[in-house]
Every structure is written in structure tokens, then in C-alpha cells.
Design a protein around this motif. Structure first.
Motif, PDB file in Angstrom:
ATOM      1  N   GLU A 357      99.673 -13.387  11.717  1.00  0.00           N
ATOM      2  CA  GLU A 357      99.926 -12.469  12.825  1.00  0.00           C
ATOM      3  C   GLU A 357      98.633 -11.762  13.204  1.00  0.00           C
ATOM      4  OE1 GLU A 357     100.895  -8.076  13.881  1.00  0.00           O
ATOM      5  OE2 GLU A 357     100.155  -8.881  11.981  1.00  0.00           O
ATOM      6  N   ALA A 358      98.282 -11.814  14.499  1.00  0.00           N
ATOM      7  CA  ALA A 358      97.088 -11.124  15.004  1.00  0.00           C
ATOM      8  C   ALA A 358      97.541  -9.844  15.692  1.00  0.00           C
ATOM      9  CB  ALA A 358      96.329 -12.020  15.986  1.00  0.00           C
ATOM     10  N   GLU A 359      96.928  -8.718  15.299  1.00  0.00           N
ATOM     11  CA  GLU A 359      97.454  -7.405  15.694  1.00  0.00           C
ATOM     12  C   GLU A 359      96.353  -6.489  16.217  1.00  0.00           C
ATOM     13  OE1 GLU A 359      99.536  -3.649  13.332  1.00  0.00           O
ATOM     14  OE2 GLU A 359      99.969  -5.714  12.726  1.00  0.00           O
ATOM     15  N   HIS A 360      96.617  -5.888  17.371  1.00  0.00           N
ATOM     16  CA  HIS A 360      95.716  -4.868  17.909  1.00  0.00           C
ATOM     17  C   HIS A 360      95.757  -3.627  17.026  1.00  0.00           C
ATOM     18  CE1 HIS A 360      94.943  -5.790  22.447  1.00  0.00           C
ATOM     19  NE2 HIS A 360      94.567  -6.765  21.654  1.00  0.00           N
ATOM     20  N   GLY A 361      94.579  -3.205  16.556  1.00  0.00           N
ATOM     21  CA  GLY A 361      94.488  -1.908  15.902  1.00  0.00           C
ATOM     22  C   GLY A 361      94.233  -0.827  16.938  1.00  0.00           C
ATOM     23  N   PRO A 362      94.030   0.410  16.485  1.00  0.00           N
ATOM     24  CA  PRO A 362      93.663   1.469  17.430  1.00  0.00           C
ATOM     25  C   PRO A 362      92.174   1.344  17.767  1.00  0.00           C
ATOM     26  CG  PRO A 362      93.839   2.367  15.221  1.00  0.00           C
ATOM     27  CD  PRO A 362      94.173   0.914  15.126  1.00  0.00           C
ATOM     28  N   GLU A 363      91.395   2.387  17.599  1.00  0.00           N
ATOM     29  CA  GLU A 363      89.947   2.315  17.845  1.00  0.00           C
ATOM     30  C   GLU A 363      89.288   1.744  16.595  1.00  0.00           C
ATOM     31  OE1 GLU A 363      86.330   5.267  19.283  1.00  0.00           O
ATOM     32  OE2 GLU A 363      88.410   5.832  19.604  1.00  0.00           O
ATOM     33  N   GLY A 364      89.138   0.417  16.575  1.00  0.00           N
ATOM     34  CA  GLY A 364      88.726  -0.269  15.354  1.00  0.00           C
ATOM     35  C   GLY A 364      89.968  -0.731  14.607  1.00  0.00           C
ATOM     36  N   GLY A 365      89.812  -1.747  13.727  1.00  0.00           N
ATOM     37  CA  GLY A 365      90.927  -2.113  12.866  1.00  0.00           C
ATOM     38  C   GLY A 365      91.862  -3.175  13.391  1.00  0.00           C
ATOM     39  N   ASP A 366      91.420  -4.065  14.296  1.00  0.00           N
ATOM     40  CA  ASP A 366      92.249  -5.230  14.623  1.00  0.00           C
ATOM     41  C   ASP A 366      92.480  -6.035  13.348  1.00  0.00           C
ATOM     42  OD1 ASP A 366      92.201  -4.455  17.223  1.00  0.00           O
ATOM     43  OD2 ASP A 366      90.970  -6.107  17.959  1.00  0.00           O
ATOM     44  N   GLU A 367      93.679  -6.622  13.209  1.00  0.00           N
ATOM     45  CA  GLU A 367      94.038  -7.264  11.948  1.00  0.00           C
ATOM     46  C   GLU A 367      94.540  -8.690  12.147  1.00  0.00           C
ATOM     47  OE1 GLU A 367      95.724  -3.171   9.768  1.00  0.00           O
ATOM     48  OE2 GLU A 367      97.093  -4.828  10.243  1.00  0.00           O
ATOM     49  N   ILE A 368      94.335  -9.516  11.113  1.00  0.00           N
ATOM     50  CA  ILE A 368      95.054 -10.776  10.943  1.00  0.00           C
ATOM     51  C   ILE A 368      95.821 -10.649   9.637  1.00  0.00           C
ATOM     52  CG2 ILE A 368      94.903 -13.262  10.602  1.00  0.00           C
ATOM     53  CD1 ILE A 368      92.371 -13.262  12.271  1.00  0.00           C
ATOM     54  N   ASN A 369      97.141 -10.677   9.740  1.00  0.00           N
ATOM     55  CA  ASN A 369      98.004 -10.477   8.576  1.00  0.00           C
ATOM     56  C   ASN A 369      98.687 -11.773   8.156  1.00  0.00           C
ATOM     57  OD1 ASN A 369      97.863  -7.540   8.069  1.00  0.00           O
ATOM     58  ND2 ASN A 369      98.711  -7.389  10.139  1.00  0.00           N
ATOM     59  N   LEU A 370      98.839 -11.940   6.851  1.00  0.00           N
ATOM     60  CA  LEU A 370      99.621 -13.037   6.277  1.00  0.00           C
ATOM     61  C   LEU A 370     101.021 -12.514   5.990  1.00  0.00           C
ATOM     62  CD1 LEU A 370      99.943 -15.848   4.866  1.00  0.00           C
ATOM     63  CD2 LEU A 370      99.219 -14.686   2.764  1.00  0.00           C
ATOM     64  N   ILE A 371     102.024 -13.162   6.576  1.00  0.00           N
ATOM     65  CA  ILE A 371     103.411 -12.757   6.353  1.00  0.00           C
ATOM     66  C   ILE A 371     104.142 -13.913   5.681  1.00  0.00           C
ATOM     67  CG2 ILE A 371     105.552 -11.981   7.441  1.00  0.00           C
ATOM     68  CD1 ILE A 371     103.850 -10.970   9.793  1.00  0.00           C
ATOM     69  N   GLU A 372     104.484 -13.699   4.429  1.00  0.00           N
ATOM     70  CA  GLU A 372     105.247 -14.707   3.692  1.00  0.00           C
ATOM     71  C   GLU A 372     106.720 -14.531   4.014  1.00  0.00           C
ATOM     72  OE1 GLU A 372     103.607 -13.646  -0.162  1.00  0.00           O
ATOM     73  OE2 GLU A 372     102.697 -15.646  -0.240  1.00  0.00           O
ATOM     74  N   LEU A 373     107.379 -15.614   4.396  1.00  0.00           N
ATOM     75  CA  LEU A 373     108.766 -15.537   4.837  1.00  0.00           C
ATOM     76  C   LEU A 373     109.726 -15.678   3.650  1.00  0.00           C
ATOM     77  CD1 LEU A 373     108.374 -17.668   8.085  1.00  0.00           C
ATOM     78  CD2 LEU A 373     108.210 -15.190   7.809  1.00  0.00           C
ATOM     79  N   ASN A 374     111.015 -15.431   3.918  1.00  0.00           N
ATOM     80  CA  ASN A 374     112.068 -15.498   2.899  1.00  0.00           C
ATOM     81  C   ASN A 374     111.850 -14.484   1.781  1.00  0.00           C
ATOM     82  OD1 ASN A 374     113.238 -17.658   4.310  1.00  0.00           O
ATOM     83  ND2 ASN A 374     111.936 -19.138   3.226  1.00  0.00           N
ATOM     84  N   ASN A 375     111.377 -13.282   2.154  1.00  0.00           N
ATOM     85  CA  ASN A 375     111.246 -12.208   1.176  1.00  0.00           C
ATOM     86  C   ASN A 375     112.590 -11.506   0.988  1.00  0.00           C
ATOM     87  OD1 ASN A 375     108.268 -12.023   0.537  1.00  0.00           O
ATOM     88  ND2 ASN A 375     108.175 -11.861   2.765  1.00  0.00           N
ATOM     89  N   ASP A 376     112.800 -10.996  -0.223  1.00  0.00           N
ATOM     90  CA  ASP A 376     114.012 -10.215  -0.485  1.00  0.00           C
ATOM     91  C   ASP A 376     113.949  -8.862   0.204  1.00  0.00           C
ATOM     92  OD1 ASP A 376     115.066 -12.244  -2.057  1.00  0.00           O
ATOM     93  OD2 ASP A 376     114.135 -11.469  -3.889  1.00  0.00           O
ATOM     94  N   GLU A 377     112.739  -8.310   0.272  1.00  0.00           N
ATOM     95  CA  GLU A 377     112.537  -7.044   0.960  1.00  0.00           C
ATOM     96  C   GLU A 377     111.646  -7.267   2.186  1.00  0.00           C
ATOM     97  OE1 GLU A 377     110.914  -4.249  -1.763  1.00  0.00           O
ATOM     98  OE2 GLU A 377     112.687  -4.184  -3.053  1.00  0.00           O
ATOM     99  N   ILE A 378     111.728  -6.344   3.123  1.00  0.00           N
ATOM    100  CA  ILE A 378     110.921  -6.457   4.330  1.00  0.00           C
ATOM    101  C   ILE A 378     109.485  -6.032   4.027  1.00  0.00           C
ATOM    102  CG2 ILE A 378     110.601  -5.645   6.697  1.00  0.00           C
ATOM    103  CD1 ILE A 378     113.609  -5.082   6.787  1.00  0.00           C
ATOM    104  N   PRO A 379     108.505  -6.933   4.143  1.00  0.00           N
ATOM    105  CA  PRO A 379     107.109  -6.547   3.880  1.00  0.00           C
ATOM    106  C   PRO A 379     106.618  -5.540   4.921  1.00  0.00           C
ATOM    107  CG  PRO A 379     107.212  -8.774   4.775  1.00  0.00           C
ATOM    108  CD  PRO A 379     108.628  -8.357   4.521  1.00  0.00           C
ATOM    109  N   ASN A 380     105.854  -4.561   4.454  1.00  0.00           N
ATOM    110  CA  ASN A 380     105.412  -3.454   5.310  1.00  0.00           C
ATOM    111  C   ASN A 380     103.889  -3.474   5.408  1.00  0.00           C
ATOM    112  OD1 ASN A 380     104.895  -0.936   6.528  1.00  0.00           O
ATOM    113  ND2 ASN A 380     106.665   0.009   5.529  1.00  0.00           N
TER     114      ASN A 380
END
Length: 516
Positions: A357-380
């Protein structure tokens, strides 16, 4: 008397001899500057006069030439002055027109007239380097003007269906290329497809981008957000006005047809963020997400942003700031991940069942996140508690003091039980779409602010890779990454037949990119 006469003849003889000798350049050149001056003034005056007469004639010729040039320059100046006045008048007239009309009205005119969108290859803008070969197709007629977050012209998104390039504008114009993408040489023309998109978002919503003196030249808040095609189904996301001035990001679907597509809502909610009346006292529809990725016949993934209503990002029961999995058959949904600010890119790795997932940060801090699916809990992923960026204006700004108390933006995710990004960019690049390439572990992410592509390698099975990895000035310590400058804001990107296709919103152009 005879002596006097002989003396004069002798002097004349000497002068004639001197004149004769001084005609020989090798003798004349033996004298210094002062001697030459004396000779010219007293010994060969008549010859100096002849030279002066020649010089006068040459000067007269130059004078006549300059007079002619002067007349030409005066004429050219007057012509330029008159053109400048005319241009100034045209500019003032254009400004008056633009004060009366918004860009969406130009787009709506194209839509109502069912006009084709015409592009031609632009050799001056096309370029090659050791990484890519790029062909730029620039608009020729019926240029899209309604943009999302930039000055004219307009924004759009791309897809592929039956080897045809599909384009949807931010204002909802949907069209397909009249030739298969692999046979396009110099011209790229799009024929419109009739739809009922205006039933969901149209002129009433577009004009609201201008309320409270909001400068439409800086883009439209309310728009189409993405397009995705899976088999014979087409999906379009948009900013939905749930009720008067209250918005969320919703998803349409329909059966694709080149003549007519009837859309219906696949995903929406009564939850919305009000333009004026909201907890944080801020509103920004640019932070709305809207990216779509079809996983299989049953489910698709969909991103939503926070609309700058930040507290919703940490509420599990809110649809905002989430990655959502939607069952296409039942329309049921579940939250896959939370704590996102403005997800602009999604790529699903089928082999290892994870999401980038590619995500706009605020002033600085744009991110590329790894999201593993089929988790028991919602990753935050931490927004708006942790971020490697800062609120606009920074910590020193007086108007941010209360904001930092509520949303501190800690410079660690893991210390506060959030998941660290795999990669973050500081300064921000204005991150947009992310795609996987045919080569294993190879990906590319696009940017708007930085006007570049970032090719990088990430091996999901390599557990030695530490997170997070900071990218600054196109370099990272632990992730192999390569920046390639394109020169325009890249709003959208797709990968097809080993080529990238980019929507460039600074000129409303389309780029075809061969990867070397």
C-alpha cells in the motif's frame, strides 16, 4: 635665385622619393606609431585624404544600411507591440471567461457533445535513458481541464480492456482507445462510452470545489478517484455526497460495454465527514483514497482516506482511513487494515498473499506499507498517532499546538504497537500508484510532487530486511531503489505487456514506458 629654385626642386624630389618609398609596406612598417602619425599628417597628407574619402564612402554605406535596419527594427517593434497588446487583451478576456466558467464545465461540454479525445505523439517531450524509453502522447483536441489537485489541465485514470486503453477523467468522462494498445503509433484517439455516472457525481458536486473562495485553479476536491476492470465488470470510485456537504469515498460497479454502462453502488456508507461541522475543524477531500484492486472472482480491495477527520483512522467501526475487503457477490465487507492517512496505491501479491500500500503522509512521511492478509486482528499502521512526517506548518506553528496534543505524530510506529512502514520518504514525493513487475521482487511506485518513478526490490521472504527504510534524495540504505525522473505529476499508472502506462496530469498527457 637659382640656388633657391634648386633647393625647392630638391625638397620636392625628396618628398616624391619618400612617398615612393613609403608606398612599400615593409619600409612603412619599420616606423613606430608616432612616426607613422607624423608621416600621415605632414609627408603624405594627400594620400591620407584619399583614405579619408574612402572611409567616408564606407561610412555612408553603413549609415544607409543602419537606416534600413532601423526601419526594419521599428516595424518589428511596432508589430510586436501590437501583438503584445492583442495578447494582453486575449489574456484579460480569457481571465474574464475563466472567472465565469469552472474547468468541469469544459469537461461537461465534451461529455454532452460525445466528443472524442485526441492525442498525438510528442517527440519533443518523449525521451530515453539507460533505464526507460518513453513515448509521450499529448492532447490535441478536447483537452480535459478538471484537475484534482493541480492547475489546469485535468486529471484521469487508466485501465486496459481487450487490449484497448481505457481512460476515465476526474470529471467522469469514460472512453476507450479506438485501436489496440500495441498497434498505436503516432495517434491515440479515445471514443466516449455513455454512462449514468452523473447520477452519482456531477456538476452539482464539482461546483462545490469553489465554495469559500476555494481557488479552483488549485484543483477540484470532489471527483472520480480510480478505475479498475476485472473480466467483464468495471469498477469506479468517487467522492460521494452522502447528504448536503457531507462526504465519503464510495464504489460503483457495472458491466462493461463500449456503448452504454449503467453503474450502481457496490460499496458505500451513511458515515460521512461534514465540510463545515466536524470534530477536528478541518476538511480536505484530497485525502480520500479510492484505490481499487480486484483479487479474484469474489473479492476486491478498496482504500479510503481520512478527509482530514483524523480521529476516524483509529476507530475500527469507521470506514475512513482503511483498506477494505468487499465481497462482490454479497456486497458485505470487512476492514483489512486501519490507521492509514490517504492510501493512493494498492498492489496485491498473489503468490505470497500480501498487499503493498502506497500512502500519502503529511509534510514528509509518505509510506509503502506491507499488509499481510488473513490476520486474526486488524493490523494498525499508526495514523494519526505515529508518522515520520509533521502536520503542515510543523511543531513551531502556534495553530498546531492543540493538534500535536491530540495527534502527536511519534517518530516510531513499533514503540506504540503500530506496524512500521517498509519504506518511507522524507521529504515526501507525493506518492501515487504502485505496481509489481514481471521480475520477482521488483516493483515501481509513482509520484506526483517529485514527478518521478521509483523502481525498487523487496523480497517478502527475506526476514533480514529491517523496517523502516528511509528514502531521501532517491537513495535508501537497505532497499535497492532507483529514481527515474519523468518531469510531470504522475496521477495514475498501470502495467501491461511489460510496459508502464502513465497518466501525466500537468499536461493531461499519456506516457508509454518501455523498461530497458
Amino acid at each position: 635665385m637659382k640656388i633657391f629654385r634648386n633647393t625647392i626642386f630638391f625638397i620636392l624630389f625628396i618628398i616624391l622619393v619618400l612617398n615612393l618609398l613609403l608606398d612599400l609596406s615593409f619600409i612603412y612598417n619599420q616606423f613606430g606609431a608616432n612616426s607613422k602619425k607624423f608621416i600621415a599628417e605632414y609627408l603624405i597628407v594627400h594620400k591620407n585624404t584619399n583614405n579619408l574619402e574612402k572611409q567616408i564612402k564606407e561610412l555612408k554605406k553603413e549609415r544607409n544600411l543602419f537606416r534600413g535596419q532601423k526601419k526594419l527594427f521599428e516595424k518589428a517593434y511596432n508589430d510586436l507591440y501590437e501583438e503584445n497588446i492583442e495578447t494582453k487583451n486575449d489574456s484579460e478576456l480569457l481571465y474574464i471567461i475563466l472567472e465565469q466558467f469552472d474547468p468541469y464545465q469544459f469537461d461537461m461540454s465534451i461529455k454532452k457533445n460525445n466528443s472524442n479525445l485526441e492525442y498525438s505523439i510528442n517527440p519533443e517531450q518523449s525521451f530515453s535513458n539507460n533505464k526507460i524509453r518513453t513515448r509521450i502522447f499529448s492532447p490535441q483536441n478536447n483537452i480535459l481541464l478538471y484537475g484534482i489537485s493541480n492547475n489546469l489541465p485535468g486529471s484521469g485514470y487508466l485501465e486496459i480492456y481487450e487490449d484497448n486503453l481505457i481512460l476515465i477523467s476526474a470529471s467522469g468522462i469514460l472512453a476507450y482507445s479506438n485501436n489496440p494498445i500495441q498497434s498505436i503509433k503516432k495517434d491515440l484517439h479515445f471514443k466516449q462510452i455513455k454512462t449514468n455516472i452523473n447520477k452519482f457525481i456531477g456538476e452539482e458536486q464539482f461546483k462545490k470545489s469553489r465554495v469559500h473562495d476555494f481557488d479552483w485553479l488549485q484543483g477540484g476536491w470532489f471527483s472520480i478517484k480510480d478505475i479498475n476492470i476485472y473480466k467483464d465488470q468495471i469498477y469506479v470510485s468517487y467522492t460521494r455526497e452522502v447528504k448536503e456537504n457531507c462526504w465519503n469515498t464510495s464504489l460503483l460497479y457495472g458491466k462493461i460495454n463500449y456503448k452504454l454502462i449503467i453503474f450502481d453502488n457496490l460499496f458505500t456508507s451513511d458515515e460521512c465527514v461534514h465540510f463545515y461541522d466536524n470534530i477536528d475543524g478541518e476538511f480536505n477531500a484530497h485525502q480520500s483514497g479510492g484505490r481499487i484492486f480486484n483479487v479474484d472472482d469474489q473479492k476486491l480491495l478498496f482504500s479510503t482516506g481520512d478527509f482530514r477527520s483524523r480521529f476516524r483512522a483509529q476507530k475500527e467501526d469507521s470506514i475512513f482511513s482503511k483498506i477494505i475487503e468487499i465481497n462482490k457477490n454479497t456486497k458485505d465487507y470487512k476492514v483489512v487494515s486501519m490507521g492509514h492517512r490517504n492510501p493512493q496505491g494498492l498492489y496485491y501479491n498473489k503468490n505470497n498473499n500480501f498487499l503493498l500500500e502506497a500512502e500519502h503522509g503529511p509534510e514528509g512521511g509518505d509510506e509503502i506499507n506491507l499488509i499481510e492478509l488473513n490476520n486474526d486482528e486488524i493490523p494498525n499502521y499508526g495514523w494519526a498517532i505515529s508518522s515520520y512526517g509533521e502536520h503542515y506548518g510543523g511543531k513551531k506553528a502556534s495553530f498546531n499546538k492543540k493538534k500535536y496534543l491530540k495527534y502527536p505524530l511519534h517518530k516510531s510506529h513499533s514503540e506504540y504497537d503500530f506496524i512500521e512502514p517498509v519504506i518511507y520518504f522524507n521529504p515526501s514525493i507525493g506518492i501515487s500508484q504502485i505496481v509489481g513487475l514481471d521480475i520477482n521482487n521488483s516493483y515501481v511506485v509513482a509520484s506526483m510532487k517529485d514527478e518521478s518513478l521509483y523502481f525498487f526490490e523487496y523480497d517478502y521472504n527475506d526476514k533480514k530486511i529491517n523496517t523502516p527504510n528511509k528514502v531521501s534524495n532517491g537513495n535508501s540504505d537497505n532497499i535497492k531503489i532507483e529514481r527515474v525522473h519523468i518531469g510531470e505529476r504522475i496521477r495514475d499508472m498501470i502495467y501491461y505487456n511489460e510496459k508502464l502506462y502513465l497518466y501525466l496530469e500537468d499536461t493531461a498527457s499519456i506516457a508509454e514506458v518501455h523498461i530497458n
